[in-house]
Design a protein around this motif. Structure first.
Motif: not given
Lengths: 169, 159
Positions: B38-63
């Protein structure tokens, strides 16, 4: 002097394939990306199966830099993890049949990862192979190369440093 | 390496309204959509983008910690967006290289937010620095530096 008869080849393959399968299935993100691994002895080749969701530029179209970075990092970690697990399974320290995501040793943690994008990723399958250049008790350095149609024409490469899991974890 | 045949591609567009272009830029990228960015903010060479936690994106199953590759994808997208909203009108960009330092594991369940700054642009190259946080804004989870191609809009013939 008597020698032990060699193990039946099916048994060896079964054990090694089982170890690899448990590692792959344990990591949800590998499934999300659609990455699988071909194994020849201890050599792994990562396969990124093309999917439209991997696109970063729909106009060209070209694979997303983040999808490429993910594929490279997944392959590097798998190479390192499989190298560790191989020793455990081949020496019998860990029995392949007893392996499950819950009993799997801890995975290495990425310290840093540098991706070099050499050319645009085409909308088709990609392949990657990683080489562990140094593996110490605490740190490892891994290089990984990815290509599509032609092994000699890499479209991306990366080097990463990893923190090794402690043995008694 | 040529500019038209760039790597780690992002779509470009000519014309007015860099913010509008940037929002379209995120919306039009399938992989960023797959990660629910999700694009949060943008302008003049600065961008802020966020991404929610999602079980499908987990890389370490124990944590339950998100895979570094997903954080790389967020950093790459955010870096590309920062280049495209730089005051010098840019038509599109591709990643040349990107280095990510993982300082700590992102807390499972928390949204990850990246902020990228395109701090220098030459005729052909844009330089970017980025950081990412989870809900603890005092301790970044990752930092990145990257170089991106600069693809300028084609010169229009003078009337």
């Amino acid at each position: 002097m008597s020698r032990r008869p060699p193990e039946p080849v099916e048994l060896i393959k079964q054990r090694r394939d089982r170890a690899l399968a448990v590692l792959v299935e344990a990591v949800p993100y590998i499934g999300f990306l659609g990455v699988s691994f071909d194994r020849r002895g201890d050599e792994l080749t990562g396969v990124l199966s093309y999917d439209p969701k991997l696109i970063g530029n729909p106009l060209l179209p070209a694979l997303h830099g983040g999808a490429i970075a993910s594929f490279l990092e997944v392959t590097a970690i798998m190479e390192l993890s499989f190298t560790l697990l191989w020793d455990d399974v081949e020496t019998g320290r860990i029995l392949a049949d007893s392996l499950s995501p819950a009993t799997l040793p801890r995975l290495p943690k990425t310290i840093d990862f540098t991706v070099d994008y050499l050319r645009s990723g085409l909308p088709r399958d990609a392949y990657a192979r990683a080489r562990v250049n140094r593996q110490g008790r605490r740190y490892a350095s891994v290089h990984v190369e990815a290509w599509q149609d032609n092994r000699q024409r890499l479209f991306a490469q990366a080097t990463g440093h990893f923190l090794m899991p402690s043995r008694d974890d | 390496m040529t500019e038209t045949e760039g790597m780690g591609q992002h779509p470009g567009a000519e014309g007015d309204g860099k913010v509008r272009i940037a929002r379209q830029f995120i919306a039009a990228i399938p992989f960023s959509g797959a990660l629910d960015m999700r694009l949060e903010n943008i302008g003049d060479g600065i961008a802020v983008i966020s991404m929610p936690w999602n079980a499908a994106l987990v890389g370490d199953p124990k944590t339950g910690v998100i895979h570094g590759g997903a954080v790389s994808a967020l950093m790459d997208t955010c870096g590309g967006a920062a280049v495209m909203c730089h005051p010098e009108a840019l038509a599109g960009t591709a990643t040349i290289d990107l280095r990510i330092d993982y300082m700590r594991a992102a807390t499972p369940g928390q949204r990850i937010t990246a902020r990228a700054h395109c701090y220098h642009v030459t005729r052909s190259v844009a330089f970017v620095r980025a950081e990412a946080w989870d809900e603890d804004r005092a301790r970044p989870v990752a930092a990145a530096t990257g170089a991106f191609t600069v693809e300028r809009p084609a010169e229009r013939p003078k009337p």
